[in-house]
Motif scaffolding. Sequence first.
Motif, PDB file in Angstrom:
ATOM      1  N   ILE A  13      57.150  13.716  21.522  1.00 45.18           N
ATOM      2  CA  ILE A  13      57.358  14.340  20.215  1.00 45.18           C
ATOM      3  C   ILE A  13      56.082  14.260  19.394  1.00 45.18           C
ATOM      4  O   ILE A  13      55.413  13.227  19.361  1.00 45.18           O
ATOM      5  CB  ILE A  13      58.482  13.629  19.440  1.00 45.18           C
ATOM      6  CG1 ILE A  13      59.782  13.677  20.235  1.00 45.18           C
ATOM      7  CG2 ILE A  13      58.660  14.226  18.054  1.00 45.18           C
ATOM      8  CD1 ILE A  13      60.882  12.812  19.654  1.00 45.18           C
ATOM      9  N   LEU A  14      55.769  15.350  18.700  1.00 41.52           N
ATOM     10  CA  LEU A  14      54.695  15.364  17.712  1.00 41.52           C
ATOM     11  C   LEU A  14      55.338  15.535  16.351  1.00 41.52           C
ATOM     12  O   LEU A  14      56.096  16.485  16.125  1.00 41.52           O
ATOM     13  CB  LEU A  14      53.714  16.503  17.982  1.00 41.52           C
ATOM     14  CG  LEU A  14      52.619  16.719  16.925  1.00 41.52           C
ATOM     15  CD1 LEU A  14      51.762  15.476  16.746  1.00 41.52           C
ATOM     16  CD2 LEU A  14      51.773  17.926  17.295  1.00 41.52           C
ATOM     17  N   PHE A  15      55.059  14.617  15.430  1.00 38.84           N
ATOM     18  CA  PHE A  15      55.601  14.665  14.074  1.00 38.84           C
ATOM     19  C   PHE A  15      54.442  14.831  13.101  1.00 38.84           C
ATOM     20  O   PHE A  15      53.543  13.992  13.047  1.00 38.84           O
ATOM     21  CB  PHE A  15      56.381  13.383  13.763  1.00 38.84           C
ATOM     22  CG  PHE A  15      57.118  13.437  12.455  1.00 38.84           C
ATOM     23  CD1 PHE A  15      58.319  14.111  12.361  1.00 38.84           C
ATOM     24  CD2 PHE A  15      56.610  12.824  11.334  1.00 38.84           C
ATOM     25  CE1 PHE A  15      59.003  14.169  11.152  1.00 38.84           C
ATOM     26  CE2 PHE A  15      57.276  12.873  10.122  1.00 38.84           C
ATOM     27  CZ  PHE A  15      58.486  13.550  10.036  1.00 38.84           C
ATOM     28  N   VAL A  16      54.471  15.921  12.348  1.00 44.06           N
ATOM     29  CA  VAL A  16      53.362  16.255  11.445  1.00 44.06           C
ATOM     30  C   VAL A  16      53.839  16.193  10.002  1.00 44.06           C
ATOM     31  O   VAL A  16      54.757  16.928   9.613  1.00 44.06           O
ATOM     32  CB  VAL A  16      52.814  17.667  11.742  1.00 44.06           C
ATOM     33  CG1 VAL A  16      51.584  17.948  10.882  1.00 44.06           C
ATOM     34  CG2 VAL A  16      52.503  17.842  13.222  1.00 44.06           C
ATOM     35  N   ASP A  17      53.242  15.296   9.228  1.00 43.72           N
ATOM     36  CA  ASP A  17      53.539  15.188   7.799  1.00 43.72           C
ATOM     37  C   ASP A  17      52.431  14.391   7.139  1.00 43.72           C
ATOM     38  O   ASP A  17      51.906  13.445   7.726  1.00 43.72           O
ATOM     39  CB  ASP A  17      54.887  14.494   7.583  1.00 43.72           C
ATOM     40  CG  ASP A  17      55.379  14.621   6.155  1.00 43.72           C
ATOM     41  OD1 ASP A  17      54.586  14.357   5.223  1.00 43.72           O
ATOM     42  OD2 ASP A  17      56.535  14.986   5.945  1.00 43.72           O
ATOM     43  N   THR A  38      58.241   9.105  23.404  1.00 47.89           N
ATOM     44  CA  THR A  38      56.905   8.948  22.840  1.00 47.89           C
ATOM     45  C   THR A  38      56.792   9.774  21.570  1.00 47.89           C
ATOM     46  O   THR A  38      57.099  10.960  21.572  1.00 47.89           O
ATOM     47  CB  THR A  38      55.840   9.435  23.850  1.00 47.89           C
ATOM     48  OG1 THR A  38      55.989   8.688  25.052  1.00 47.89           O
ATOM     49  CG2 THR A  38      54.445   9.254  23.294  1.00 47.89           C
ATOM     50  N   VAL A  39      56.376   9.129  20.490  1.00 46.30           N
ATOM     51  CA  VAL A  39      56.173   9.829  19.224  1.00 46.30           C
ATOM     52  C   VAL A  39      54.703   9.712  18.846  1.00 46.30           C
ATOM     53  O   VAL A  39      54.174   8.618  18.709  1.00 46.30           O
ATOM     54  CB  VAL A  39      57.047   9.240  18.094  1.00 46.30           C
ATOM     55  CG1 VAL A  39      56.783   9.970  16.774  1.00 46.30           C
ATOM     56  CG2 VAL A  39      58.515   9.293  18.454  1.00 46.30           C
ATOM     57  N   ARG A  40      54.055  10.853  18.706  1.00 45.89           N
ATOM     58  CA  ARG A  40      52.682  10.902  18.194  1.00 45.89           C
ATOM     59  C   ARG A  40      52.756  11.476  16.795  1.00 45.89           C
ATOM     60  O   ARG A  40      53.608  12.309  16.498  1.00 45.89           O
ATOM     61  CB  ARG A  40      51.801  11.791  19.075  1.00 45.89           C
ATOM     62  CG  ARG A  40      51.628  11.331  20.505  1.00 45.89           C
ATOM     63  CD  ARG A  40      50.706  10.147  20.682  1.00 45.89           C
ATOM     64  NE  ARG A  40      49.407  10.307  20.090  1.00 45.89           N
ATOM     65  CZ  ARG A  40      48.328  10.782  20.692  1.00 45.89           C
ATOM     66  NH1 ARG A  40      48.406  11.192  21.939  1.00 45.89           N
ATOM     67  NH2 ARG A  40      47.182  10.857  20.063  1.00 45.89           N
ATOM     68  N   GLU A  41      51.849  11.054  15.941  1.00 44.25           N
ATOM     69  CA  GLU A  41      51.863  11.468  14.545  1.00 44.25           C
ATOM     70  C   GLU A  41      50.562  12.163  14.183  1.00 44.25           C
ATOM     71  O   GLU A  41      49.509  11.835  14.716  1.00 44.25           O
ATOM     72  CB  GLU A  41      52.019  10.259  13.634  1.00 44.25           C
ATOM     73  CG  GLU A  41      53.239   9.428  13.892  1.00 44.25           C
ATOM     74  CD  GLU A  41      53.214   8.138  13.091  1.00 44.25           C
ATOM     75  OE1 GLU A  41      52.417   8.020  12.151  1.00 44.25           O
ATOM     76  OE2 GLU A  41      53.999   7.240  13.426  1.00 44.25           O
ATOM     77  N   ALA A  42      50.688  13.098  13.255  1.00 43.48           N
ATOM     78  CA  ALA A  42      49.510  13.749  12.683  1.00 43.48           C
ATOM     79  C   ALA A  42      49.742  13.875  11.185  1.00 43.48           C
ATOM     80  O   ALA A  42      50.841  14.211  10.745  1.00 43.48           O
ATOM     81  CB  ALA A  42      49.289  15.119  13.302  1.00 43.48           C
TER      82      ALA A  42
END
Length: 66
Positions: A13-17, A38-42
């Motif tokens: 998962i990509l979470f953008v905030d 898996t969670v990646r952040e931006a």
Amino acid sequence: NSQSRELPEEVSILFVDDDAVLRKLFRRAIKMVRPNWTVREASNGETALQLTETTVFDLTFVVQAV
């Protein structure tokens, strides 16, 4: 016809905030339900695009303030 559907064992998962607290809460919530995901952040769109150049994500969440 109700069928039981199971969630996959592994998801990327990509979470953008831009809100660091919201990103942290999202990550914790996912890890509580599915620790193997898996969670990646931006924190912004530019960083998100850079991450997608090297990683394929199953799901992408982009939060936009109104």
